[in-house]
Each structure stands twice: as structure tokens, then as C-alpha cells.
Design a protein around this motif. Structure first.
Motif, PDB file in Angstrom:
ATOM      1  N   GLY A 134       0.329   2.915  24.330  1.00 20.49           N
ATOM      2  CA  GLY A 134      -0.286   4.149  24.810  1.00 20.49           C
ATOM      3  C   GLY A 134       0.497   4.687  25.986  1.00 20.49           C
ATOM      4  O   GLY A 134       1.369   4.020  26.539  1.00 20.49           O
ATOM      5  N   THR A 135       0.173   5.876  26.374  1.00 26.69           N
ATOM      6  CA  THR A 135       0.872   6.519  27.477  1.00 26.69           C
ATOM      7  C   THR A 135       0.144   6.281  28.797  1.00 26.69           C
ATOM      8  O   THR A 135      -1.052   6.004  28.816  1.00 26.69           O
ATOM      9  CB  THR A 135       0.981   8.037  27.227  1.00 26.69           C
ATOM     10  OG1 THR A 135       1.686   8.645  28.313  1.00 26.69           O
ATOM     11  CG2 THR A 135      -0.406   8.670  27.129  1.00 26.69           C
ATOM     12  N   VAL A 136       0.890   6.350  29.876  1.00 29.67           N
ATOM     13  CA  VAL A 136       0.282   6.339  31.212  1.00 29.67           C
ATOM     14  C   VAL A 136       0.429   7.720  31.837  1.00 29.67           C
ATOM     15  O   VAL A 136       0.082   7.928  32.999  1.00 29.67           O
ATOM     16  CB  VAL A 136       0.931   5.271  32.124  1.00 29.67           C
ATOM     17  CG1 VAL A 136       0.751   3.883  31.546  1.00 29.67           C
ATOM     18  CG2 VAL A 136       2.419   5.570  32.349  1.00 29.67           C
ATOM     19  N   ASP A 137       0.958   8.651  31.034  1.00 31.07           N
ATOM     20  CA  ASP A 137       1.264   9.987  31.528  1.00 31.07           C
ATOM     21  C   ASP A 137       0.051  10.899  31.370  1.00 31.07           C
ATOM     22  O   ASP A 137       0.017  11.805  30.535  1.00 31.07           O
ATOM     23  CB  ASP A 137       2.463  10.564  30.768  1.00 31.07           C
ATOM     24  CG  ASP A 137       2.947  11.873  31.371  1.00 31.07           C
ATOM     25  OD1 ASP A 137       2.611  12.128  32.549  1.00 31.07           O
ATOM     26  OD2 ASP A 137       3.631  12.640  30.668  1.00 31.07           O
ATOM     27  N   CYS A 138      -0.984  10.611  32.174  1.00 32.82           N
ATOM     28  CA  CYS A 138      -2.161  11.477  32.192  1.00 32.82           C
ATOM     29  C   CYS A 138      -2.793  11.378  33.577  1.00 32.82           C
ATOM     30  O   CYS A 138      -2.482  10.468  34.353  1.00 32.82           O
ATOM     31  CB  CYS A 138      -3.173  11.065  31.108  1.00 32.82           C
ATOM     32  SG  CYS A 138      -4.135   9.589  31.499  1.00 32.82           S
ATOM     33  N   ASP A 139      -3.658  12.289  33.867  1.00 34.40           N
ATOM     34  CA  ASP A 139      -4.361  12.287  35.155  1.00 34.40           C
ATOM     35  C   ASP A 139      -5.490  11.263  35.056  1.00 34.40           C
ATOM     36  O   ASP A 139      -6.588  11.581  34.590  1.00 34.40           O
ATOM     37  CB  ASP A 139      -4.903  13.685  35.445  1.00 34.40           C
ATOM     38  CG  ASP A 139      -5.563  13.763  36.818  1.00 34.40           C
ATOM     39  OD1 ASP A 139      -5.331  12.851  37.638  1.00 34.40           O
ATOM     40  OD2 ASP A 139      -6.313  14.728  37.059  1.00 34.40           O
ATOM     41  N   ASN A 140      -5.213  10.037  35.478  1.00 36.42           N
ATOM     42  CA  ASN A 140      -6.194   8.957  35.324  1.00 36.42           C
ATOM     43  C   ASN A 140      -6.668   8.460  36.697  1.00 36.42           C
ATOM     44  O   ASN A 140      -5.968   8.610  37.698  1.00 36.42           O
ATOM     45  CB  ASN A 140      -5.606   7.807  34.498  1.00 36.42           C
ATOM     46  CG  ASN A 140      -4.457   7.123  35.202  1.00 36.42           C
ATOM     47  OD1 ASN A 140      -4.656   6.299  36.095  1.00 36.42           O
ATOM     48  ND2 ASN A 140      -3.221   7.461  34.821  1.00 36.42           N
ATOM     49  N   PRO A 141      -7.867   7.830  36.741  1.00 32.21           N
ATOM     50  CA  PRO A 141      -8.458   7.427  38.024  1.00 32.21           C
ATOM     51  C   PRO A 141      -8.180   5.979  38.427  1.00 32.21           C
ATOM     52  O   PRO A 141      -8.849   5.457  39.310  1.00 32.21           O
ATOM     53  CB  PRO A 141      -9.950   7.622  37.758  1.00 32.21           C
ATOM     54  CG  PRO A 141     -10.103   7.210  36.326  1.00 32.21           C
ATOM     55  CD  PRO A 141      -8.826   7.660  35.636  1.00 32.21           C
ATOM     56  N   VAL A 142      -7.229   5.312  37.773  1.00 33.34           N
ATOM     57  CA  VAL A 142      -7.043   3.872  37.986  1.00 33.34           C
ATOM     58  C   VAL A 142      -6.726   3.555  39.448  1.00 33.34           C
ATOM     59  O   VAL A 142      -7.342   2.661  40.048  1.00 33.34           O
ATOM     60  CB  VAL A 142      -5.948   3.310  37.051  1.00 33.34           C
ATOM     61  CG1 VAL A 142      -5.605   1.865  37.430  1.00 33.34           C
ATOM     62  CG2 VAL A 142      -6.415   3.385  35.601  1.00 33.34           C
ATOM     63  N   GLU A 143      -5.788   4.254  40.035  1.00 38.24           N
ATOM     64  CA  GLU A 143      -5.426   3.959  41.428  1.00 38.24           C
ATOM     65  C   GLU A 143      -6.587   4.254  42.371  1.00 38.24           C
ATOM     66  O   GLU A 143      -6.861   3.474  43.299  1.00 38.24           O
ATOM     67  CB  GLU A 143      -4.193   4.748  41.847  1.00 38.24           C
ATOM     68  CG  GLU A 143      -3.720   4.392  43.253  1.00 38.24           C
ATOM     69  CD  GLU A 143      -2.362   4.964  43.609  1.00 38.24           C
ATOM     70  OE1 GLU A 143      -1.862   4.665  44.712  1.00 38.24           O
ATOM     71  OE2 GLU A 143      -1.797   5.711  42.776  1.00 38.24           O
TER      72      GLU A 143
END
Length: 251
Positions: free
Chosen positions: A200-209
Motif C-alpha cells: 500500500g501507499t504511505v502517500d496520503c494525508d494520514n494521522p499516524v504521526e
């Protein structure tokens, strides 16, 4: 003026005095808190204060920093006390610091939108929801995830938040970002925790950090970290039946 009118007038006057006293007391407390916030310095450097709360002890305040650390201070900011404050009540010792910590933790987590969580629920009527900080590289997180269907069957919703235990540069962070970027996050979470092939991609606006930092601020030290509805945090893996008992459910 008849007797009834005099009583009404007298009660109204007493209520007005009480409300005035409360207003003055609240204003005085706010003023003291503002002064303390300005005085809190170490070595001439201001402290990153997140909140200041009154305590049952006159002149002593609970200070919580932006890092999540907490301590007690006098109103001058001259003396600090680090540790938990207990009340010696009729029911025994009550940890007031832990109660405050739980309340703040519950409030912080309530501010996380469902859209930023990975939620597991089934058709069973929901009885309670728990928040779990998780990491895909954590063996006990995988063990906990195997029991999520049992928890759901008992009416316990599991709301996952991300907490890459080795930091944002580790494999766990990459996998968690892939999950949060997936079209179906729950399926992606299950696949990764079963160590199945997943790309999968990590290239999205995600809240992990953001969730990683939130976890540190609310006291997460490792994973899984289970947060109950009242804000209590249970560190580590807990079997489904035992967790249900802790939630006051009969299975």
C-alpha cells in the motif's frame, strides 16, 4: 410589603450575594492561575504549560505540561512537588492525580474523530467502546487482534489508534501509514497483523504521526495500550474475557 413578598425579596438578596461571592472567587482563582502561568520558569526559561488546575489544598495547583508531565506548585511557582496526590477518604486512599489524568485522557481521545480511527464492530448491539493504541510489529498487538471478534461479539467496539513503538522512522510507522491510507483500513489492519502480503501507499494525508505524539502525551509507554471509557489505561495484552469483566460486562 406582605410577609411572602419580604421572604422572596430576602431570598433573592441572599442568592445575589452568593452569586456575587462565587463570581469574585472564580475571578480570583483565574487571576492566580494566570499569574502562576507567567511565573513558571526554570533557569529563566518559561515552561510549556498546557493547563493549571486547582486542588483541594489551598494555594497548591496541579500543573500539566505540553509534554504530558504533571507536578504541583505553589502560587508563586517557587516550590514544586512531583508525585501523586491522594485523598484520605472514608473509602480509603483515593488517587486524585490519577483521576485527573484519566479525565484528561478521556477528553483528549474523545477529540479524535471516527474518521481517523480504525474501528472494529459487528452487528451486535454496541455496549461500550475502547480505544487501543496499536503497532503492527508488536506480537502482543497481534495476539490482542486475534480476539477482537470475541470482543465485538460481546458488544465491545475496538477503536484503534496508531502508536509506532520504535518511532516514525521504523517499520511499524510505515505499515501503520499504509493501513491508514488503505481504502479498507480494517481489512488492511487484519492482513498486516496476520503478516499476510500487503502493499500500500504511505502517500496520503494520514494521522499516524499525530496519534503517535498524542499517545506519548496521554502516557502510552508501549503497545497495546488499552484505554477504557473512563480514561483508565491498561498497558499490555489482556484476554477478551478478562477485559469484558474489567468493563463490567458479563460476556
Amino acid at each position: 410589603m406582605n410577609a411572602l413578598s419580604r421572604r422572596i425579596a430576602s431570598n433573592f438578596f441572599a442568592l445575589t450575594l452568593t452569586l456575587t461571592a462565587l463570581t469574585l472567587s472564580t475571578s480570583a482563582l483565574a487571576s492566580e492561575v494566570d499569574r502562576l502561568a507567567e511565573r513558571l520558569q526554570v533557569g529563566g526559561q518559561p515552561m510549556p504549560v498546557a493547563s493549571i488546575r486547582d486542588t483541594p489544598i489551598d494555594g497548591i495547583y496541579q500543573v500539566r505540561l505540553e509534554t504530558g508531565e504533571a507536578f504541583y506548585s505553589d502560587v508563586e511557582g517557587q516550590y514544586f512537588l512531583v508525585g501523586d496526590l491522594y485523598e484520605n477518604s472514608g473509602q480509603g486512599l483515593v488517587n486524585l492525580t490519577e483521576q485527573s489524568r484519566n479525565d484528561e485522557r478521556a477528553a483528549r481521545l474523545a477529540g479524535v474523530a471516527d474518521a481517523d480511527r480504525v474501528i472494529f464492530r459487528d452487528t451486535t448491539e454496541s455496549r461500550v467502546e475502547i480505544v487501543v493504541f496499536t503497532d503492527t510489529t508488536c506480537p502482543y498487538c497481534r495476539q490482542f487482534h486475534d480476539e477482537v471478534p470475541d470482543l465485538n461479539a460481546m458488544g465491545i467496539e475496538v477503536h484503534y489508534l496508531a502508536f509506532p513503538r520504535t518511532g516514525m522512522n521504523g517499520e511499524g510507522a510505515r505499515q501503520l501509514q499504509q493501513i491508514w491510507c488503505a481504502d479498507n483500513r480494517s481489512e488492511a489492519m487484519t492482513s498486516v497483523k496476520r503478516e499476510e502480503a500487503f502493499s500500500g501507499t504511505v502517500d496520503c494525508d494520514n494521522p499516524v504521526e499525530a496519534q503517535y505524539h498524542l499517545g506519548m502525551e496521554v502516557g502510552v509507554k508501549g503497545t497495546p495500550a488499552i484505554v477504557l471509557p473512563d480514561g483508565r489505561m491498561v498497558p499490555g495484552y489482556v484476554p477478551a474475557e478478562r477485559l469484558a469483566a474489567m468493563l463490567g460486562l458479563d460476556g
